[in-house]
Scaffold this motif. Sequence first.
Motif, PDB file in Angstrom:
ATOM      1  N   VAL A 121      28.540 -54.571  65.970  1.00  0.00           N
ATOM      2  CA  VAL A 121      28.624 -55.099  64.606  1.00  0.00           C
ATOM      3  C   VAL A 121      29.621 -56.252  64.542  1.00  0.00           C
ATOM      4  CG1 VAL A 121      29.294 -54.565  62.227  1.00  0.00           C
ATOM      5  CG2 VAL A 121      27.895 -52.942  63.532  1.00  0.00           C
ATOM      6  N   ALA A 122      30.746 -56.109  65.203  1.00  0.00           N
ATOM      7  CA  ALA A 122      31.744 -57.189  65.220  1.00  0.00           C
ATOM      8  C   ALA A 122      31.159 -58.448  65.853  1.00  0.00           C
ATOM      9  CB  ALA A 122      32.987 -56.739  65.975  1.00  0.00           C
ATOM     10  N   GLY A 123      30.382 -58.280  66.930  1.00  0.00           N
ATOM     11  CA  GLY A 123      29.765 -59.429  67.594  1.00  0.00           C
ATOM     12  C   GLY A 123      28.730 -60.106  66.715  1.00  0.00           C
ATOM     13  N   HIS A 132      27.555 -49.345  55.787  1.00  0.00           N
ATOM     14  CA  HIS A 132      26.517 -48.449  55.269  1.00  0.00           C
ATOM     15  C   HIS A 132      25.119 -48.902  55.674  1.00  0.00           C
ATOM     16  CE1 HIS A 132      26.392 -51.562  52.075  1.00  0.00           C
ATOM     17  NE2 HIS A 132      25.130 -51.183  51.929  1.00  0.00           N
ATOM     18  N   GLU A 133      24.989 -50.143  56.171  1.00  0.00           N
ATOM     19  CA  GLU A 133      23.677 -50.630  56.598  1.00  0.00           C
ATOM     20  C   GLU A 133      23.237 -50.049  57.947  1.00  0.00           C
ATOM     21  OE1 GLU A 133      25.811 -53.944  54.304  1.00  0.00           O
ATOM     22  OE2 GLU A 133      26.286 -52.582  55.966  1.00  0.00           O
ATOM     23  N   ALA A 160      19.121 -43.300  57.369  1.00  0.00           N
ATOM     24  CA  ALA A 160      19.556 -44.538  56.720  1.00  0.00           C
ATOM     25  C   ALA A 160      20.446 -44.175  55.535  1.00  0.00           C
ATOM     26  CB  ALA A 160      18.358 -45.340  56.251  1.00  0.00           C
ATOM     27  N   TYR A 161      21.686 -44.653  55.545  1.00  0.00           N
ATOM     28  CA  TYR A 161      22.617 -44.360  54.455  1.00  0.00           C
ATOM     29  C   TYR A 161      22.591 -45.434  53.368  1.00  0.00           C
ATOM     30  CZ  TYR A 161      24.643 -40.741  57.423  1.00  0.00           C
ATOM     31  OH  TYR A 161      24.833 -39.629  58.194  1.00  0.00           O
ATOM     32  N   GLY A 162      22.256 -46.660  53.766  1.00  0.00           N
ATOM     33  CA  GLY A 162      22.265 -47.744  52.801  1.00  0.00           C
ATOM     34  C   GLY A 162      21.044 -47.714  51.901  1.00  0.00           C
ATOM     35  N   GLY A 163      21.124 -48.383  50.784  1.00  0.00           N
ATOM     36  CA  GLY A 163      19.994 -48.416  49.867  1.00  0.00           C
ATOM     37  C   GLY A 163      19.648 -49.833  49.477  1.00  0.00           C
ATOM     38  N   ARG A 196      20.361 -57.762  57.161  1.00  0.00           N
ATOM     39  CA  ARG A 196      19.561 -58.916  56.740  1.00  0.00           C
ATOM     40  C   ARG A 196      18.972 -59.626  57.953  1.00  0.00           C
ATOM     41  NH1 ARG A 196      22.978 -63.695  54.568  1.00  0.00           N
ATOM     42  NH2 ARG A 196      23.157 -64.003  56.821  1.00  0.00           N
ATOM     43  N   ASP A 197      19.843 -60.043  58.868  1.00  0.00           N
ATOM     44  CA  ASP A 197      19.391 -60.767  60.052  1.00  0.00           C
ATOM     45  C   ASP A 197      19.026 -59.838  61.199  1.00  0.00           C
ATOM     46  OD1 ASP A 197      19.997 -63.424  58.933  1.00  0.00           O
ATOM     47  OD2 ASP A 197      22.082 -62.731  59.058  1.00  0.00           O
TER      48      ASP A 197
END
Length: 347
Positions: free
Chosen positions: A271-273, A301-302, A344-347, A283-284
């Motif tokens: 994620v940091a990278g 959360h994504e 999936a935790y994100g909405g 998104r990407d």
Amino acid sequence: MNRRRTNKNDDTSAQGRPTLKTLAFMTGLGVTTVSRALKDAPEIGAETRRRVQLVAKQIGYRPNRAGVRLRTGKTNVISLVLNTEHELMSFVSDIIYGVTEVIAGTPYHLIVTPYSRLQDPLDPVRYLVETGSADGVIISRTQPNDPRARYLLEHGIPFATHGRTDMGLVHPFHDFDNYAFATEAVRHLAGMGRHRLALLAPPVGLTYHRHTVNGFADALSEVGASEVPFNTVSIDHSIEQIRTRTAQLMRRDIRPDGIISSAAAATLAIVAGIEDAGLKLGRDVDVVSKQSSELLHLFRHELLVVNEDFRLAGSELARSVLGWIGGAAPGSLQSLSGPKGVVAYGG
């Protein structure tokens, strides 16, 4: 001058440690009766057993392992052999919890036998066998042709492996189905419209590397997705190395739009990278990661996750070793747990 004489039959050992004689003196029972009561022998009345065990607890009595070994040839010890550099704390704490939960009601105790990358992984196992330090052994970071498993089989020592071998030898194991993990992760990402996928895999020398890579490749073919190679690092590399390599990967013209990570700690670096490359998670690119502590969603959360239960692994491994010690066939002491879908935790 009056001087108290010290007698070898005093009610404590020379170190002041309570002994069976201490318990016999305090309960008014014979040493043999006390010993049998502590073992829940059926010929000792329930009230006597309860009284002896209560007094033993109150005074902090513990069996002398050296004495037990002399009388029975057993140590009442299970050893968990761990690589101190590659086993992360969540794994260590959870697997220890699982083992101790199972052995809590038995005479057995757990000891952790550590080793480092500077040692041959066989060294701590050889030490345990040559010194007779344990009745059973649990090993992790299992290899397809694992010399530790062969050595323990040759010396008749009950053991279980966290992960499977591929050497034609029957022994107890517990494993997570990493083929199914990779397959489910690919299918989930494909269902989200992601078709350029990268895999951060376990190190090549471990058996579950092969399971993970094979599941990934088969699922890519199934869903018609393509692989973006991400094989210059593994989850054993440092956080900084994984972060740097991820940023390089994500700055390419043809970059992955989905990444599968085999370990939660490595996912933090991924994620940091991604963010170093100026891109946005969810998104990407989407990331599916294995985790054991159910905490990744607090970081981002994504993130999409597949849970692996190391406490269950510890429990199953302990049951396997105790079962083999108790005379069960090694082939009947094998278990495999599978993923329960992508969360999936994100909405």
